[in-house]
Design a protein around this motif. Structure first.
Motif, PDB file in Angstrom:
ATOM      1  N   ASP A  74      60.335  41.197  40.351  1.00 39.67           N
ATOM      2  CA  ASP A  74      59.058  40.908  39.698  1.00 39.67           C
ATOM      3  C   ASP A  74      59.201  40.932  38.178  1.00 39.67           C
ATOM      4  OD1 ASP A  74      57.819  40.558  42.092  1.00 39.67           O
ATOM      5  OD2 ASP A  74      56.964  42.597  42.214  1.00 39.67           O
ATOM      6  N   GLN A  94      48.536  31.628  31.756  1.00 44.61           N
ATOM      7  CA  GLN A  94      47.907  32.255  32.954  1.00 44.61           C
ATOM      8  C   GLN A  94      48.972  32.700  33.956  1.00 44.61           C
ATOM      9  OE1 GLN A  94      45.018  33.227  33.966  1.00 44.61           O
ATOM     10  NE2 GLN A  94      44.017  32.727  32.021  1.00 44.61           N
ATOM     11  N   GLN A  98      49.668  36.345  35.320  1.00 46.80           N
ATOM     12  CA  GLN A  98      49.710  36.697  36.761  1.00 46.80           C
ATOM     13  C   GLN A  98      51.014  37.405  37.108  1.00 46.80           C
ATOM     14  OE1 GLN A  98      49.855  33.559  39.876  1.00 46.80           O
ATOM     15  NE2 GLN A  98      47.976  34.566  40.624  1.00 46.80           N
ATOM     16  N   PHE A 100      52.667  39.282  35.134  1.00 45.66           N
ATOM     17  CA  PHE A 100      52.472  40.656  34.616  1.00 45.66           C
ATOM     18  C   PHE A 100      51.681  41.491  35.618  1.00 45.66           C
ATOM     19  CE2 PHE A 100      49.693  43.689  32.485  1.00 45.66           C
ATOM     20  CZ  PHE A 100      50.626  44.467  31.791  1.00 45.66           C
ATOM     21  N   ASP A 101      50.598  40.877  36.092  1.00 42.43           N
ATOM     22  CA  ASP A 101      49.746  41.617  37.054  1.00 42.43           C
ATOM     23  C   ASP A 101      50.545  42.035  38.292  1.00 42.43           C
ATOM     24  OD1 ASP A 101      47.580  41.497  35.446  1.00 42.43           O
ATOM     25  OD2 ASP A 101      46.539  39.874  36.558  1.00 42.43           O
ATOM     26  N   ILE A 102      51.399  41.053  38.695  1.00 43.23           N
ATOM     27  CA  ILE A 102      52.201  41.379  39.884  1.00 43.23           C
ATOM     28  C   ILE A 102      53.177  42.494  39.592  1.00 43.23           C
ATOM     29  CG2 ILE A 102      54.001  40.480  41.432  1.00 43.23           C
ATOM     30  CD1 ILE A 102      52.421  37.787  41.293  1.00 43.23           C
ATOM     31  N   TYR A 104      52.780  44.753  37.369  1.00 44.62           N
ATOM     32  CA  TYR A 104      51.926  45.953  37.227  1.00 44.62           C
ATOM     33  C   TYR A 104      51.693  46.562  38.612  1.00 44.62           C
ATOM     34  CZ  TYR A 104      47.909  48.750  35.584  1.00 44.62           C
ATOM     35  OH  TYR A 104      47.068  49.769  35.258  1.00 44.62           O
ATOM     36  N   SER A 105      51.323  45.659  39.485  1.00 43.02           N
ATOM     37  CA  SER A 105      51.047  46.123  40.843  1.00 43.02           C
ATOM     38  C   SER A 105      52.291  46.763  41.467  1.00 43.02           C
ATOM     39  CB  SER A 105      50.600  44.924  41.692  1.00 43.02           C
ATOM     40  OG  SER A 105      50.644  45.235  43.047  1.00 43.02           O
ATOM     41  N   ARG A 106      53.464  46.139  41.236  1.00 44.09           N
ATOM     42  CA  ARG A 106      54.709  46.654  41.813  1.00 44.09           C
ATOM     43  C   ARG A 106      55.006  48.053  41.304  1.00 44.09           C
ATOM     44  NH1 ARG A 106      56.688  45.181  46.183  1.00 44.09           N
ATOM     45  NH2 ARG A 106      56.561  42.992  45.566  1.00 44.09           N
ATOM     46  N   SER A 108      52.930  50.179  40.086  1.00 47.02           N
ATOM     47  CA  SER A 108      51.977  51.176  40.614  1.00 47.02           C
ATOM     48  C   SER A 108      52.324  51.555  42.063  1.00 47.02           C
ATOM     49  CB  SER A 108      50.549  50.647  40.492  1.00 47.02           C
ATOM     50  OG  SER A 108      50.313  49.659  41.457  1.00 47.02           O
ATOM     51  N   ALA A 140      48.157  45.457  29.423  1.00 44.93           N
ATOM     52  CA  ALA A 140      46.992  45.258  30.289  1.00 44.93           C
ATOM     53  C   ALA A 140      45.719  45.265  29.449  1.00 44.93           C
ATOM     54  CB  ALA A 140      46.927  46.356  31.337  1.00 44.93           C
ATOM     55  N   ILE A 143      45.620  41.988  27.464  1.00 42.47           N
ATOM     56  CA  ILE A 143      45.280  40.840  28.323  1.00 42.47           C
ATOM     57  C   ILE A 143      43.808  40.870  28.682  1.00 42.47           C
ATOM     58  CG2 ILE A 143      45.598  39.880  30.645  1.00 42.47           C
ATOM     59  CD1 ILE A 143      48.594  40.824  30.329  1.00 42.47           C
ATOM     60  N   ASP A 144      43.324  42.038  29.025  1.00 44.61           N
ATOM     61  CA  ASP A 144      41.919  42.171  29.446  1.00 44.61           C
ATOM     62  C   ASP A 144      40.991  41.851  28.279  1.00 44.61           C
ATOM     63  OD1 ASP A 144      42.904  42.833  31.890  1.00 44.61           O
ATOM     64  OD2 ASP A 144      42.424  45.005  31.775  1.00 44.61           O
TER      65      ASP A 144
ATOM     66  N   ILE B  27      43.588  29.646  40.286  1.00 48.81           N
ATOM     67  CA  ILE B  27      44.123  30.958  40.698  1.00 48.81           C
ATOM     68  C   ILE B  27      43.437  32.095  39.960  1.00 48.81           C
ATOM     69  CG2 ILE B  27      46.397  30.196  41.502  1.00 48.81           C
ATOM     70  CD1 ILE B  27      47.353  30.857  38.589  1.00 48.81           C
ATOM     71  N   ILE B 108      51.207  35.774  46.433  1.00 50.00           N
ATOM     72  CA  ILE B 108      51.328  35.072  45.163  1.00 50.00           C
ATOM     73  C   ILE B 108      52.794  35.018  44.734  1.00 50.00           C
ATOM     74  CG2 ILE B 108      50.643  35.082  42.719  1.00 50.00           C
ATOM     75  CD1 ILE B 108      48.065  36.564  43.655  1.00 50.00           C
ATOM     76  N   VAL B 138      44.393  41.587  41.038  1.00 49.06           N
ATOM     77  CA  VAL B 138      45.797  41.362  41.387  1.00 49.06           C
ATOM     78  C   VAL B 138      46.632  42.615  41.131  1.00 49.06           C
ATOM     79  CG1 VAL B 138      47.855  39.949  40.868  1.00 49.06           C
ATOM     80  CG2 VAL B 138      45.621  38.902  40.954  1.00 49.06           C
ATOM     81  N   ARG B 139      46.281  43.357  40.042  1.00 48.49           N
ATOM     82  CA  ARG B 139      47.031  44.573  39.727  1.00 48.49           C
ATOM     83  C   ARG B 139      46.892  45.634  40.822  1.00 48.49           C
ATOM     84  NH1 ARG B 139      44.643  45.065  33.696  1.00 48.49           N
ATOM     85  NH2 ARG B 139      45.386  43.020  32.931  1.00 48.49           N
ATOM     86  N   GLU B 140      45.825  45.500  41.576  1.00 48.31           N
ATOM     87  CA  GLU B 140      45.646  46.487  42.665  1.00 48.31           C
ATOM     88  C   GLU B 140      45.711  45.781  44.022  1.00 48.31           C
ATOM     89  OE1 GLU B 140      42.053  48.655  41.840  1.00 48.31           O
ATOM     90  OE2 GLU B 140      42.741  49.064  39.790  1.00 48.31           O
ATOM     91  N   LYS B 141      46.710  44.896  44.166  1.00 50.16           N
ATOM     92  CA  LYS B 141      47.085  44.227  45.420  1.00 50.16           C
ATOM     93  C   LYS B 141      46.058  43.214  45.894  1.00 50.16           C
ATOM     94  CE  LYS B 141      49.417  48.480  46.727  1.00 50.16           C
ATOM     95  NZ  LYS B 141      48.777  49.371  45.754  1.00 50.16           N
ATOM     96  N   GLN B 168      48.113  40.584  47.785  1.00 52.07           N
ATOM     97  CA  GLN B 168      48.084  39.416  46.887  1.00 52.07           C
ATOM     98  C   GLN B 168      48.274  38.123  47.696  1.00 52.07           C
ATOM     99  OE1 GLN B 168      51.224  40.954  44.459  1.00 52.07           O
ATOM    100  NE2 GLN B 168      49.829  42.026  43.081  1.00 52.07           N
TER     101      GLN B 168
END
Lengths: 869, 175
Positions: A74, A94, A98, A100-102, A104-106, A108, A140, A143-144, B27, B108, B138-141, B168
């Protein structure tokens, strides 16, 4: 040994005393406890393994390797996206965001996973994580806020992303390392658990092995004990089945659990038929079953049993065929291990009972025979003695008449025969009397020397016939008069001397008397009768005193008689408290001895009354009623009485006797017992119960029935005395004298006076002979004057106030003269009056005085008749 | 009401799919664009389904309009018990009236998992759009996450089921 099977195991287990080995049991318990622990441990381990396996099956974590590897994937995608982003292309920006978000999620996901603590433990990794987290938070926010869009920002973003690349690498690598370590750890844990499982399994197997070893050993021991028990049971069963008595064992409910061979024989059941069956239905007769069951119930309620432990009891039982028979039973109770058992020992006593019954029957028959014999003897004696009475009495009367010498000789012979016959009858009667066990000893004063001399004298004639000489002697000092039963002693000595004479010819008979300790109160007399006759065979010596055996012996057969003589002698001696024995040598002679304890008489032997056969007792005339059915007896008795001056009325049977007694007052009634119409006992009872004039007159029974049991009957009927037939004069007058002495009723006395002569003619004759007629006449004359004086004085009313003692003294003097001169009536009357005066009974004195005058008148008439007045 | 909702949805979808470019580029997690596209693919042809035509494209409001199911369960990725709300995969397939032999779900980041009607979790696979009542970024799945009722059975806690728990999510290919 099929007998062995008779002992059921169920029953005999109760005889076993299997002592449990406490230690063994304790050991087994311990083993069991250990086993239980092992199983519990195994179970818990199994649970643990299961849980672990379940854990393995149910995954509690995500695929961590994937996640850690994806961190870098990721990251690099994000880096590539940011590299492609341009400020002008909004879509590329974008895409970068996205990515980054992924990322971020990984991150976490990785930091929220189970390995984060492991990662944080390493300071360098923790720093790397912190750097990444700072980058994420920083970007984050930007971006927000929508600030990412300019080229600068994109450039900064790309720079920052590049900067964290080593940190990302570190986390990825270190995370994988942590996963590997963790997996190792988990494997180790499972391995440990499995190891523990293995250990416990081994321990369990070992414990099981030890347990089985113990069980094997225990089994061996119990087998050995069982073998021992079997041996004991076998021995016991042999004993039980060898027993002649039936042995039954019952349980608490009364069901049979044991039945030995003898029981099978006695009751007819086989073992299989009775085991488990209730005893009550098998052997208890139906009529006793209720009582039996009640007894069992009572026992169960109270725990007490009447029959148990109470020794042998006799009952009845039934066998298989319902046949009832007597048994003897012993019942006992066993209590072993909380179980109650009854053990019954039973014997069939049918034979015993039968033989006992036979014995009883035999005894009863014997007793009945004895009774019949006694009855026969009693009747016989009566039937024979009655005619004998007649013969002997008539002969006696005949002897008193004028006879020629030849006639007198004939009469003597007849009298001898009759006496012999009487003797035999008396023998028989004596036996029956002794059999009845009531022979009365009449004690009186006996002059032994005189008695023996009489016996010797009496036998002299017969001895002469056998050409024997008879004599007697005292071996030491002779003793004075003694007290014993004269009649019995005479019978004994008569018999012995008679016997000696019978078996001796041309020989000598000697009676030797010896008195030991003649000075003391008690004297032992020993009579020894020697003869020089045929003697007795030594084999017979022991038997000759027996009753009936003697009948068969040569000794008794050789002579006349019924052979009861010595038996009677033995009984007589025993009745007198003495002993008898014999010593004899065959063909040489015999010596019979009699040892007799007697009392010494206090009186001088000279004072003893002599045999009064020919000396008639002086009696005042009495009014006598004679009740007798036998004409000869009546005749004999009447003659005896009337010749003595008595008045006699006669009645031919009991009924007439009762009537006569009713109508007239008698001084005495002579009552025969066996009579037609009404017997003597009934007649006596009626006289006594009636109110006739003779209701209180003494009654003397005259009978041949002299058996003891009858005497009681007589007494109950009011009979006051008994005269045994044949009646002897001396006895008759003796009894009459006794009665007369007791009759002091004045009225009776008056009646006496009326008919009395009151003069002792013999006495007067004797004195006249001695003194001569003249002198006697003078004496009587002087007495007559004295008598007149006292009679006059007593008739004078003035005398009643005179001094009684003076009168008494005078009466005494006159009475003395009357006695000396044989004026017996006067003497007696005066003695009575004297007695009344002395005792102060004056009323009676004057009543008696009235009789005195009459009496004196009679006496004077008699004396005048004798030409003495 | 729900019936009509569905037909409205389908009408919208048709309009959306008429312009595939717009659909694929939409998206944005905000929710205006489609969040889930469904393609019919031939088992022999493609691996990602990119070449096939989009059958349906669901926006977030459309997701809310479909039959809703809620699970309350813990997961290995979250702390404590959480509440997921969404559309059951089977309900989704029923709505579009397809009964495929195989469904491939794509994330995704192109993570993929296959779903077969033979799978343990087939009937309970939930396309969740909310967690504890909140939409998931997306940051929280988010925005879509296929979850299972993990607490209900150990069967749903296997590696296989975990690998099917795609977060995701944005594409479904049906065969």
């Amino acid at each position: 040994m099929s007998n062995d099977t008779h002992i059921s195991q169920a029953g005999l287990e109760n005889f076993d005393v299997l002592k449990p080995n406490a230690i063994k049991v304790a050991r087994l318990s311990a083993l069991a406890a250990v086993l239980l622990l092992c199983f519990l441990a195994l179970a818990s381990l199994a649970l643990e393994v299961y849980t672990k396996l379940e854990d393995l099956r149910g995954v509690s974590t995500d695929n961590a390797e994937w996640n850690f590897s994806q961190v870098e994937v990721d990251y690099f995608r994000m880096r590539s996206e940011i590299g492609a982003a341009s400020a002008t292309d909004r879509t590329s920006v974008q895409a970068a965001i996205q990515a980054f978000d992924i990322f971020y999620s990984r991150i976490s996901i990785v930091t929220g996973g189970p390995y984060i603590s492991h990662l944080l433990n390493d300071p360098q990794t923790a720093t790397s994580l912190g750097a990444i987290q700072t980058f994420l938070d920083n970007w984050a926010t930007r971006i927000d806020a929508g600030r990412v869009g300019s080229a600068d920002e994109i450039s900064n973003f790309a720079q920052d992303i590049s900067a964290i690349q080593p940190d990302v690498r570190r986390i990825s690598v270190y995370g994988l390392q942590a996963i590997v370590t963790s997996a190792d750890h988990r494997r180790q844990e499972i391995a440990n658990t499995l190891l523990r499982l293995a250990i416990f399994t081994t321990v369990t197997i070992v414990v099981l092995l030890v347990s089985s070893l113990f069980l094997f050993r225990f089994n061996q021991l119990s087998e050995r004990s069982e073998a021992k028990t079997r041996m004991i049971n076998k021995r016991l069963s042999t004993v039980l089945n060898a027993s002649l008595d039936a042995i039954l064992v019952m349980d608490y409910d009364g069901n049979i659990v044991e039945f030995n061979t003898a029981a099978e024989v006695i009751f007819g059941y086989s073992l299989d038929e009775v085991i488990g069956q209730p005893l009550a239905e098998m052997i208890v007769p139906e009529k006793y079953r209720k009582a039996h069951n009640a007894g069992m119930d009572r026992f169960r309620e109270t725990g007490k049993m009447r029959v148990t432990g109470s020794g042998r009891i006799k009952l009845s039982a039934i066998n298989k065929n319902k046949h009832e028979f007597p048994i003897e039973l012993t019942l006992d109770m066993l209590q072993e291990g909380g179980e109650t058992l009854f053990v019954a020992f039973i014997r069939d006593i049918t034979l015993e009972v039968v033989s006992q019954e036979e014995l009883v029957a035999a005894r009863d028959r014997a007793l009945a025979g004895e009774r019949a014999k006694a009855d026969f003897l009693s009747v016989m004696s009566h039937e024979m003695r009655t005619p004998l009475n007649g013969i002997i009495g008539t002969l006696a009367l005949l002897e008193d008449t004028e006879l020629t010498p030849k006639q007198r000789e004939s009469i003597a012979a007849m009298r001898a025969s009759a006496t012999l016959m009487q003797h035999h009858v008396n023998d028989v009667l004596d036996i029956s009397r002794f059999e009845a066990g009531k022979s009365i000893v009449n004690e009186e004063i006996v002059d032994i020397d005189q008695l023996v001399s009489e016996i010797v004298a009496e036998i002299a004639d017969q001895a002469h016939t056998n050409r024997n000489s008879v004599s007697y002697s005292w071996s030491h000092e002779r003793c004075d008069a003694v007290i014993t039963d004269r009649h019995k002693l005479r019978q004994v000595l008569n018999n012995l001397v008679d016997n000696a004479n019978k078996f001796t010819r041309d020989g000598q008979i000697l009676v030797e008397i010896e008195a030991s300790e003649p000075t003391s109160e008690q004297i032992v007399l020993e009579f020894r009768v020697f003869d020089t006759g045929i003697g007795i065979h030594s084999d017979d010596l022991d038997r000759i005193f027996n009753d009936f055996e003697t009948i068969d012996s040569a000794y008794t057969r050789a002579v006349e008689g019924v052979g009861l003589g010595l038996g009677i002698v033995r009984r007589l001696v025993q009745a007198l408290g003495g002993q008898i024995g014999v010593e004899s040598t065959e063909n040489t002679g015999s010596m019979f001895w009699v040892r007799l304890p007697v009392r010494k008489s206090e009186l001088n032997w000279n004072a003893a009354p002599k045999e009064t056969r020919n000396a008639p007792i002086q009696l005042q005339p009495m009014k006598i009623l004679m009740v007798e059915d036998n004409q000869i007896n009546r005749y004999v008795l009447r003659e005896m009485l009337t010749t003595s001056g008595h008045y006699v009325d006669e009645a031919e049977n009991g009924q007439l006797g009762v009537e006569a007694a009713e109508a007239k007052r008698y001084d005495v009634i002579l009552m025969d017992i066996s009579m037609p119409v009404k017997d003597g006992v009934v007649a006596s009872t009626e006289i006594r119960e009636g109110t006739g004039r003779s209701a209180n007159t003494p009654i003397i029974a005259t009978t041949a029935h002299a058996l003891p049991h009858e005497i009681e009957k007589f007494r109950a009927a009011g009979i006051s005395d008994i005269l045994k037939k044949p009646i002897e004069k001396a006895q008759l007058f003796g009894k009459l004298a006794t009665i007369q002495a007791h009759q002091i009723n004045p009225k009776q006395r008056q009646e006496h006076a009326m008919g009395q002569t009151d003069v002792d003619i013999d006495r007067i004759q004797e004195m006249t002979d001695q003194l001569g007629q003249t002198a006697m006449k003078a004496l009587i004359g002087r007495f007559s004057t004295e008598a007149d004086t006292i009679v006059d004085k007593m008739n004078d009313p003035a005398s009643k106030s005179a001094d009684v003692l003076e009168l008494v003294a005078e009466m005494h003097k006159v009475a003395g003269s009357a006695a000396a001169l044989g004026v017996a009536g006067m003497q007696k009357q005066l003695n009575i009056m004297e007695h009344c005066g002395k005792t102060g009974d004056l009323d009676r004195l004057w009543i008696e005085a009235e009789d005195l005058q009459t009496l004196w008148g009679n006496c004077k008439a008699k004396l005048t008749e004798l030409e003495l007045l | 009401m729900r019936f009509w909702d569905i037909w409205i949805c389908l009408a919208v979808m048709v309009t959306v799919t008429s312009n595939p470019a717009v659909a694929s580029e939409s998206i944005n997690a905000a929710g205006q664009g489609p969040v889930l596209t469904i393609r019919q693919i031939d088992a022999q042809t493609s691996d990602t389904g990119e070449k096939s035509d989009v059958l349906y494209a669901f926006t977030m409001p459309m997701m809310h309009a479909l039959p809703q199911t809620t699970y309350t369960t813990s997961t290995i990725w979250t702390d404590g018990v959480v509440e997921f709300t969404g559309v059951l995969l089977t309900d989704m397939l029923d709505t579009i009236a397809v009964s495929p032999n195989l469904v491939t779900a794509w994330a995704i980041n192109d993570y993929m998992a296959e779903f077969s009607p033979d799978d343990v979790g087939w009937g309970v696979a939930l396309i969740a759009h909310s967690m504890n009542g909140q939409p998931m970024p997306v940051r929280e799945k988010g925005p879509l996450w296929i979850v299972f009722p993990y607490d209900a059975s150990v069967e749903y806690r296997s590696d296989y089921v975990f690998s099917q728990s795609i977060w995701q999510l944005n594409r479904l290919n049906v065969e």
